[in-house]
Write an enzyme that holds these catalytic residues in place. Structure first.
Site, short mmCIF file in Angstrom:
data_model
loop_
_atom_site.label_atom_id
_atom_site.label_comp_id
_atom_site.label_asym_id
_atom_site.label_seq_id
_atom_site.Cartn_x
_atom_site.Cartn_y
_atom_site.Cartn_z
CG HIS A 69 -0.32 -0.06 2.54
ND1 HIS A 69 0.06 1.05 3.26
CD2 HIS A 69 0.00 -1.13 3.31
CE1 HIS A 69 0.57 0.68 4.42
NE2 HIS A 69 0.55 -0.64 4.49
CG ASP A 71 -3.06 3.62 2.30
OD1 ASP A 71 -2.49 2.63 1.79
OD2 ASP A 71 -3.98 3.50 3.14
CG ASP A 102 2.78 0.32 7.93
OD1 ASP A 102 2.60 -0.43 6.95
OD2 ASP A 102 1.91 0.52 8.79
CD GLU A 135 -3.00 -2.10 5.20
OE1 GLU A 135 -3.08 -3.12 5.92
OE2 GLU A 135 -2.57 -1.01 5.64
CD GLU A 136 -1.75 1.85 7.39
OE1 GLU A 136 -2.53 1.44 8.26
OE2 GLU A 136 -0.53 1.58 7.40
CG HIS A 350 0.35 2.88 12.46
ND1 HIS A 350 -0.98 2.56 12.50
CD2 HIS A 350 0.80 2.44 11.26
CE1 HIS A 350 -1.33 1.93 11.38
NE2 HIS A 350 -0.26 1.85 10.61
#
Length: 376
Positions: A69, A71, A102, A135-136, A350
């Site tokens: 991903h 995003d 990530d 995805e997030e 995150h």
């Protein structure tokens, strides 16, 4: 900032694009340009506000797809970062920036691994990349829609390597060969609103619900198995009341989540929850939301290729794991594909000051290249 490698440079270019869900911020265009030069056929699949990309080199099977991903989650308070979150910065051997781990580092490693592999050979099969900008977020218009598109035309993925940050301390020390299922419950328990001084004229849903919630939290749903830990139940939100301290509420809302293994099904969990609520004679409404079924990829061609590639590049043995949250593998595995997740160390994902070790970017790219060699 000095250039360390092609993988490093591409990771930095991706970090500079603030692709907060569902905005791709031209990340996929950047990657598509690199892939087109290698001969990949590029297919852009946009659903609602979400950009997706399916790139494939080759017409025959087997198909090895790298999935990921573009995003990222919001940066949070930028003033709390040591460096601007969307300006890649190297310090103490780490590359800082939102998405470094990530999973923009993995995306860059996908592309550079393909570039080196294809510089001196052609695959015995096909290489593909499946990318999404959703995805997030809700994940309604991302990988799930791409997979539906591929399935509708009977285009199958045999092996799928997802670049999620799976590692704990060193790149490749953990790979995910499965994930638990995720089942959400939205519960409304009904009572009768009234004055706290006259409780006999009201029916307090908080008091009624408390024993039932205790029973749900005490329930042993299963014991897990050799591949999965035991199923867990967690209350995530409770709300009741009018804001006044002298009013008995007329309704209680409770949200909860199951992370469940292959010992139970979503249907069984739903039935058992209803049986417990009925035992306490509650008046309630309950809605369910299934985010993903559990999946497991047994030791086979893909797992063995990943394990041996990690050993050859890093010299270490890897651990197979099914822990953690959900991933887009939950949409790909039901098609029959073997799925593993292999990516950077996940300690800062995150978080404020998300980062990845600079040397890990090239190491990860080399592992991906070796997997290509071992499978194709």
């Amino acid at each position: 900032m000095s250039s360390a490698s092609d993988t490093f440079d591409l990771t930095c270019e991706l970090i500079r694009r603030p692709s907060i869900t569902p905005d791709d911020a031209t990340c996929q265009d950047l990657l598509a340009q690199r892939l087109e030069k290698l001969g990949f056929r590029i297919e852009r699949l946009r659903f609602a506000e979400v950009d997706n990309l399916w790139a494939r080199l080759g017409d025959s099977g087997p198909v090895l797809a790298f999935a990921g991903h573009t995003d990222v989650v919001p940066s949070g308070p930028e003033g709390q970062w040591s460096f601007p979150p969307f300006e890649p910065t190297v310090a103490d051997g780490h590359l800082y920036g939102r998405g470094a781990a990530d999973m923009k580092g993995s995306l860059a490693a996908f592309v550079t691994a393909c570039e080196r592999f294809l510089a001196h050979r052609r695959p015995n099969g096909s290489i593909a990349l499946l990318l999404t900008s959703d995805e997030e977020g809700p994940a309604h218009n991302g990988t799930v829609k791409v997979v539906e598109t591929l399935e509708a035309r009977n285009e199958k993925i045999d092996w799928c390597l997802i670049g999620e940050p799976s590692s704990s301390d060193q790149v490749g020390d953990v790979i995910k060969n499965g994930r638990r299922g995720s089942l959400h419950g939205h519960l409304r328990i009904k009572g009768i609103q009234g004055h706290v001084a006259y409780p006999h004229l009201a029916d307090n849903p908080i008091h009624r619900a408390a024993p039932a919630l205790a029973a749900l939290t005490d329930e042993v749903w299963d014991e897990g198995n050799e591949f999965f830990p035991a199923t867990t139940f967690q209350v995530t939100q409770i709300h009741a009341g009018t804001g006044a301290s002298n009013v008995i509420p007329g309704e209680l809302s409770v949200n909860f989540n199951f992370r469940y293994c292959t010992e139970v099904t979503a249907e069984q969990l739903e039935q058992r929850v209803s049986a417990i609520l009925d035992r306490f004679e509650l008046r309630y409404e309950l809605q369910w939301q299934l985010s993903g079924e559990p999946f497991l990829t047994a030791r086979g061609a893909l797992v063995e290729a990943a394990v041996s590639s990690i050993r050859e590049i890093t010299g270490q043995e890897t651990q197979l794991s099914t822990s953690g949250g959900t991933s887009d593998g939950r949409f790909i595995a039901p098609t029959g594909a073997q799925v593993v997740e292999l990516g950077p160390v996940n300690a800062t994902i995150h978080k404020i000051d998300e980062c990845v070790r600079v040397e890990d970017l090239d190491r990860l790219s080399s592992i991906y290249e070796r997997i290509l060699e071992n499978l194709l």
